[in-house]
Design a protein around this motif. Sequence first.
Motif, PDB file in Angstrom:
ATOM      1  N   LEU A   1      24.261 -29.136  17.892  1.00 32.69           N
ATOM      2  CA  LEU A   1      24.394 -28.528  16.566  1.00 32.69           C
ATOM      3  C   LEU A   1      25.845 -28.511  16.121  1.00 32.69           C
ATOM      4  CD1 LEU A   1      21.804 -25.592  16.711  1.00 32.69           C
ATOM      5  CD2 LEU A   1      21.700 -27.673  15.333  1.00 32.69           C
TER       6      LEU A   1
ATOM      7  N   ILE B   1      17.528 -33.708  18.387  1.00 32.30           N
ATOM      8  CA  ILE B   1      18.070 -32.845  19.448  1.00 32.30           C
ATOM      9  C   ILE B   1      17.198 -32.952  20.691  1.00 32.30           C
ATOM     10  CG2 ILE B   1      18.503 -30.448  20.100  1.00 32.30           C
ATOM     11  CD1 ILE B   1      19.338 -29.931  17.217  1.00 32.30           C
TER      12      ILE B   1
ATOM     13  N   THR C   1      26.722 -31.884  15.075  1.00 35.82           N
ATOM     14  CA  THR C   1      26.047 -32.187  13.813  1.00 35.82           C
ATOM     15  C   THR C   1      26.840 -31.641  12.638  1.00 35.82           C
ATOM     16  OG1 THR C   1      23.893 -32.154  14.873  1.00 35.82           O
ATOM     17  CG2 THR C   1      23.924 -31.854  12.497  1.00 35.82           C
TER      18      THR C   1
ATOM     19  N   ALA D   1      22.994 -35.204  12.324  1.00 30.60           N
ATOM     20  CA  ALA D   1      22.268 -35.090  13.594  1.00 30.60           C
ATOM     21  C   ALA D   1      22.057 -36.459  14.208  1.00 30.60           C
ATOM     22  CB  ALA D   1      20.936 -34.378  13.375  1.00 30.60           C
TER      23      ALA D   1
ATOM     24  N   ILE E   1      28.750 -22.780  17.435  1.00 30.80           N
ATOM     25  CA  ILE E   1      28.426 -23.859  16.500  1.00 30.80           C
ATOM     26  C   ILE E   1      29.424 -23.884  15.358  1.00 30.80           C
ATOM     27  CG2 ILE E   1      26.661 -24.729  14.902  1.00 30.80           C
ATOM     28  CD1 ILE E   1      24.590 -23.320  16.706  1.00 30.80           C
TER      29      ILE E   1
END
Lengths: 508, 356
Positions: free
Chosen positions: B38, B17, B41, B297, B185
């Motif tokens: 996020l 990140i 991800t 990620a 998220i």
Amino acid sequence: MNTNEVILEVRGITKQFPGVLANDRVDFDLRKGEIHALLGENGAGKTTLMNILYGLYQPDSGEIRRNGEVVKFSSPKDAIAQGIGMVHQHFMLIPVFTVTENIMLGDETVKNGLLDQRTVAALVRQLSKQYGLEVDPQAVIQDLPVGVQQRVEIIKTLYRKAEILILDEPTAVLTPQEVEDLFHIISELSHQGVSIIFITHKLKEVLAIANRITVMRNGKVVGTKTPQETDEAHLAEMMVGREVILKVEKGPAKLGDVVFEVENLSVFDQRGLEAVRDVSFQVKAGEILGIAGVQGNGQTELVEALTGLRTPHHGSVRLGGFDVTASSPRPMIEYGLAHIPEDRQKHGLVLSFPVADNLILCTYYQQPFARNYIIQNKAVDEYAHRLVEEFDVRTPSPYLPASKLSGGNQQKVIVARELSRPVKLLIANQPTRGLDVGSIEYIHQQIVQMRDRGVAVLLVSAELDEIMALSDRIAVMYRGQIVATLGASQATREGLGLLMAGLQIAEA
Amino acid sequence: MDIRRFLFITLIIIILIGVVVLVGSSQVSPATIIVSMLATTVAVATPLTLGALSGVFCERSGVVNIGIEGMMLASAFFGWFAAIYLNTILGFQPLPSLLTGVVVAIITGGLLGLLHAWLSITFKVDQIIGGTVINLLAVGISGFLNRQLFFEKGSIFGGQVPHAPGVLPRIQIPLISDIPVIGKIFEQQPIAISAIVLVIIAHVVLFYTRWGLRTRAVGEHPRAADTVGINVYKMRYWNVIIGGMIAGLAGAYFTLESVPSFEPLMTNGRGFISLAAMIFGNWSPFGAWAAALVFGAAQALQINLQFFRTLIPPQWAFLQQSSIVGLVPYILTMLILTGIIGRTTPPKADGIPYEK
């Protein structure tokens, strides 16, 4: 409690496996609260009979009666429902589960769809109190000593309300002290009305604990005796079918020079933990040094280090004056090391190879077996035939794969290979494990013969009887260390047993 | 999961990140970038999470399943085909078509699971070979049918790729969506949400129910389970079928949730990366999920960096090539599988057929 009420009866059980008649019209009965020993050599059919009683096999003919009524077991479930529990020789426990999880497995208590561990744990505590089987319900199996694991197995059967308990070779893996504990537990169970079938090939145990003894041989029942009307020699004869010399005949040792010298040896195991710690000893020509100890106290790693299979991280090993520390096996073999390994199937033989090839595993590259890198089949053939005859290996042909032989004959192949070379040092690790009385007798004779021929012998065994029968000196190994070395005449079963359990005896 | 592994996972995710934040912060606020990273991800970790869960069920019961890749690919195709067929030929609305597609994908996975169980449990075929058979079968069947059904003249779609019914819509979960920043998220599509829910369910089932206890028992010591009256074959069959169904749901992600199309070989090794996640997560659902997030990620890095491609400083020019960044998940797989982070212990009877 021992009444005459028969609660389990087996009539005319016959079970045929490909090539073997494992059970031949077997009759057997069990009374309430009785400890009934089932005695026999490996392959006599004891385990087959018990597996039939536990529903793992189905008999070809014959019947089982429970409290007088004919019952049919098509799976262990049926046997469990009839109150039969079995403690297998190799424990049926899941190492990563807790005691409670293992006990409830297959018969779980469930609350709101989730496992009810608390109720089961309470029941386990209650059972362990009632029968004197001390165990922590929260402990994970793989952290527990073997004796405790066995208790878990017994509780597992009691949790399923077993009234008949089958114990398959229960003492094979225990220390002498643990055997004592087990015997206490067994008599307590029998007092409370549980009937016990005790499978073993150890004569002493049978006489010590059983109310009745049934002997099997070649799938047939030879007879049933009470301990009062028989003795070791008689039972052995019933088992083997001929007279057996239980005592190893051996004269006094004629000691020669020191052949093998180990100094301050330390060895790591697979996980990098110190399995052998600062071990020193000597073996002279013409003597047998026995290393006693419960399995798993570093014997395996010690023998591997001594035979060149594992590199010690400290200390030295000298063979006939040469330093062979961290040497590879070949120079040691060429010098005159013979090694009978602990696990004959894994490390002693190439199972898929024919017997003949197994017989030349150490010498295949030498004359006359190899010439210009080519194996000389004629020489191998002659040699194999000669050894098979000389060492009485029962095989239809030396070209049968070693895997097809019985345990005793496999061991004879190893013995033949190792002892038919010029030998100066013999290292035998558990040489008779799992063998029948007849084969044990033979192997013992061979070991004593080697000693009398002036070979230095290092015998590693967890069988106290074997150690005491063969050794001239006895070293006891506990947690990787040699805690005591005694002359054979000073050693007693009790004293050795205490040392093996890690208890120091007061110097007498 | 042990603490070292947890820290390792957190560290890698923070680094990944951090790279994007460093590159993009001159244009977008770090908070926005982090939330976006996020969210991506979680989304892209979906097939990996599901694939790893599929593996957990199979292997906990003692059956190695390297056919997850193929199960995903075949399910992706059949799910997508079902959705299109319902939508364009039978005239169903897009949403019911898509949902039926998901069900078809799950059934496809379940059937392939049954095939794997049949090969490896009943016939005791080497499980690696059984899995490979499934992988090859899936590549062949999906590729062949894709060509026959969509590109051949005279096929049901007339040699023309029909207009797809789109993808599954994002859903708002009450309460969670209302949380500022973090709510964003979890504003995901349904398969992504169900993957997270399945992680929790799998954990409870495996460790707190009768089914789970028995499943783990047959994967550790089948003979012991047999002696207490548990049917080892039945337990293994069902777990492999369940594993297959979860792999099927993972397959649905590719064609019904991620993009509205099918391409041959589109799973692109994700099934194998799932197995790496399963191993790294030590055969536990939460561990597997955490590991899947690491791989997710790495993929999110690639996706998010594209938005800021022009901002990448000249000395980092190599990052502009998305093919290089795209290697990151695979490099991570290799690093993780070489066992740099502690040792994992598979179920003891994993991969060993049970002989009565």
